[in-house]
Write an enzyme that holds these catalytic residues in place. Structure first.
Site, PDB file in Angstrom:
ATOM      1  N   PRO A   2      42.764 -50.880   2.203  1.00 51.17           N
ATOM      2  CG  PRO A   2      42.822 -49.177   0.625  1.00 51.17           C
ATOM      3  CD  PRO A   2      42.958 -49.435   2.080  1.00 51.17           C
ATOM      4  CB  ILE A   3      44.715 -55.927   1.111  1.00 48.96           C
ATOM      5  CG1 ILE A   3      44.553 -55.547   2.576  1.00 48.96           C
ATOM      6  CG2 ILE A   3      45.812 -56.964   0.932  1.00 48.96           C
ATOM      7  CD1 ILE A   3      44.085 -56.702   3.452  1.00 48.96           C
TER       8      ILE A   3
END
Length: 66
Positions: A2-3
């Site tokens: 996840p970013i």
């Protein structure tokens, strides 16, 4: 992996940006059930004159209107 990309107005102390990164990381890791080590957080500081609020820049708003 996840970013999260977070845009904030420039000028906050380093300690506040560090805390933001930690808390965003914790929230993502918990909600997506992933290790915090896999989470990436990008904090972009935007200059006051590049941030618009109701037709004025944040710089103008801070000065009391333009």
């Amino acid at each position: 992996m996840p970013i999260a990309q977070v845009s904030i107005l420039e000028g906050r102390p380093k300690e506040k940006r560090v805390e933001l990164i930690r808390r965003v990381t914790d929230a993502i890791a918990e909600s997506l059930e992933v290790p915090a080590e896999r989470v990436r957080v990008i904090v972009q500081e935007v200059p006051l004159e590049h941030w618009g609020i109701g037709g004025e820049t944040a710089e103008e708003k801070r000065r009391g209107g333009g």
